[in-house]
Design a protein around this motif. Structure first.
Motif, PDB file in Angstrom:
ATOM      1  N   ALA A  70      50.320  42.449  34.970  1.00  0.00           N
ATOM      2  CA  ALA A  70      50.140  43.367  36.093  1.00  0.00           C
ATOM      3  C   ALA A  70      50.479  44.794  35.685  1.00  0.00           C
ATOM      4  N   THR A  71      51.353  44.938  34.705  1.00  0.00           N
ATOM      5  CA  THR A  71      51.712  46.257  34.191  1.00  0.00           C
ATOM      6  C   THR A  71      50.718  46.746  33.140  1.00  0.00           C
ATOM      7  N   LEU A  72      50.359  45.876  32.197  1.00  0.00           N
ATOM      8  CA  LEU A  72      49.572  46.303  31.048  1.00  0.00           C
ATOM      9  C   LEU A  72      48.064  46.240  31.276  1.00  0.00           C
ATOM     10  N   ALA A  73      47.621  45.310  32.112  1.00  0.00           N
ATOM     11  CA  ALA A  73      46.174  45.143  32.331  1.00  0.00           C
ATOM     12  C   ALA A  73      45.933  44.748  33.783  1.00  0.00           C
ATOM     13  N   PRO A  74      46.199  45.650  34.720  1.00  0.00           N
ATOM     14  CA  PRO A  74      46.138  45.306  36.148  1.00  0.00           C
ATOM     15  C   PRO A  74      44.748  44.889  36.631  1.00  0.00           C
ATOM     16  N   ALA A  75      43.707  45.218  35.878  1.00  0.00           N
ATOM     17  CA  ALA A  75      42.357  44.818  36.295  1.00  0.00           C
ATOM     18  C   ALA A  75      42.112  43.328  36.087  1.00  0.00           C
ATOM     19  N   LEU A  76      42.892  42.702  35.227  1.00  0.00           N
ATOM     20  CA  LEU A  76      42.729  41.260  34.998  1.00  0.00           C
ATOM     21  C   LEU A  76      43.306  40.484  36.177  1.00  0.00           C
ATOM     22  N   ARG A  77      42.640  39.415  36.538  1.00  0.00           N
ATOM     23  CA  ARG A  77      43.092  38.578  37.634  1.00  0.00           C
ATOM     24  C   ARG A  77      43.293  37.152  37.140  1.00  0.00           C
ATOM     25  N   PRO A  78      44.445  36.556  37.437  1.00  0.00           N
ATOM     26  CA  PRO A  78      44.678  35.178  36.993  1.00  0.00           C
ATOM     27  C   PRO A  78      43.766  34.202  37.732  1.00  0.00           C
ATOM     28  N   GLN A  79      43.425  33.132  37.061  1.00  0.00           N
ATOM     29  CA  GLN A  79      42.597  32.095  37.664  1.00  0.00           C
ATOM     30  C   GLN A  79      43.483  31.194  38.517  1.00  0.00           C
ATOM     31  N   PRO A  80      43.171  31.058  39.809  1.00  0.00           N
ATOM     32  CA  PRO A  80      44.072  30.335  40.717  1.00  0.00           C
ATOM     33  C   PRO A  80      44.247  28.860  40.357  1.00  0.00           C
ATOM     34  N   ASP A  81      43.249  28.268  39.732  1.00  0.00           N
ATOM     35  CA  ASP A  81      43.331  26.842  39.408  1.00  0.00           C
ATOM     36  C   ASP A  81      43.742  26.608  37.960  1.00  0.00           C
ATOM     37  N   ALA A  82      44.264  27.630  37.306  1.00  0.00           N
ATOM     38  CA  ALA A  82      44.644  27.505  35.893  1.00  0.00           C
ATOM     39  C   ALA A  82      45.774  26.492  35.734  1.00  0.00           C
ATOM     40  N   ARG A  83      45.689  25.739  34.642  1.00  0.00           N
ATOM     41  CA  ARG A  83      46.736  24.778  34.320  1.00  0.00           C
ATOM     42  C   ARG A  83      47.283  25.070  32.930  1.00  0.00           C
ATOM     43  N   ILE A  84      48.578  25.288  32.855  1.00  0.00           N
ATOM     44  CA  ILE A  84      49.240  25.582  31.588  1.00  0.00           C
ATOM     45  C   ILE A  84      49.826  24.293  31.040  1.00  0.00           C
ATOM     46  N   PRO A  85      49.517  23.936  29.793  1.00  0.00           N
ATOM     47  CA  PRO A  85      50.051  22.681  29.247  1.00  0.00           C
ATOM     48  C   PRO A  85      51.566  22.711  29.139  1.00  0.00           C
ATOM     49  N   THR A  86      52.180  21.551  29.346  1.00  0.00           N
ATOM     50  CA  THR A  86      53.628  21.433  29.211  1.00  0.00           C
ATOM     51  C   THR A  86      54.009  21.370  27.733  1.00  0.00           C
TER      52      THR A  86
END
Length: 225
Positions: free
Chosen positions: A158-174
């Motif tokens: 949000a600080t470095l690249a505010p134009a990027l938007r996270p994908q709401p359904d993203a899944r990060i591996p454990t």
């Protein structure tokens, strides 16, 4: 435009690249000609892409590029995610990863690095990215990355690249899932691993380096922790 994904080796850089790919669909290249991590773990898991042109050309482009580096900062004034970890954990983990037959000798060699260019010592590397402080170089702690990966990375981007938007359904591996992919690379995955792996003599050698002391104090890590 470049955003560096910068860290000393074994500070969580690969996990961060995986998060960037899963959360933002961002693919990362490296400052190096060969990405050994992508070759080992698979380019799709890492979100690897070949660097399309020189660093100078990427810097001048209107497109945003994320570039991994373990090098010390020289005079670069690009935006950067500065990923940091307790130096004792980083050097111990790196010595394991090298597969060197003499584990303690490898740690000693890592601690005794004096190179002014390239990776350098842990303290030199960290201080090069964090000093002098700059709003376009944002520090990200390993402990926070593994505890709250999504929230932590979203805050930094949000600080470095505010134009990027996270994908709401993203899944990060454990970590357990990544450990199954390659248990030698994703080895332990928690802070304080040096406590039962770093011999006392080498612990004292680490603290004998003024650059390590300065970086540890800057980051708030205690000698006794």
């Amino acid at each position: 435009m470049i955003i560096w994904v910068a860290s000393f080796p074994r500070s969580g850089n690969t996990f961060l690249r995986i998060i960037l790919k899963q959360l933002y669909g961002v693919r990362t290249s490296t400052v190096y000609d060969v990405d050994g991590v992508a070759a080992r773990l698979g380019p799709d898991l890492i979100g690897f892409e070949e660097r399309p042109s020189s660093i100078e050309e990427l810097r001048a482009s209107e497109k945003l590029y994320f570039v991994k580096t373990h090098r010390q900062r020289a005079r670069e004034e690009d935006r950067a995610i500065c990923l940091v970890r307790d130096g004792r954990d980083s050097i111990t983990s790196w010595a394991h990863l090298t597969g060197a037959p003499d584990f303690e000798a490898e740690i000693r060699a890592i601690i005794n690095r004096r190179d002014k260019v390239g990776t350098g010592s842990w303290g030199q590397n960290v201080l090069s990215w964090l000093r002098p402080p700059a709003p376009h170089r944002v520090m990200l702690r390993y402990e926070e990355l593994i505890r709250q990966p999504r929230r932590t990375v979203e805050t930094v981007l949000a600080t470095l690249a505010p134009a990027l938007r996270p994908q709401p359904d993203a899944r990060i591996p454990t970590f357990a899932e990544l450990h199954q992919v390659d248990g030698g690379f994703f080895r332990r995955g928690h802070p304080g691993t040096h406590s039962d792996e770093l011999p006392e003599e080498l612990h004292q050698l680490f603290w004998s380096r003024p650059d390590n002391v300065a970086a540890m104090e800057l980051l708030g890590y205690s000698r006794d922790a």
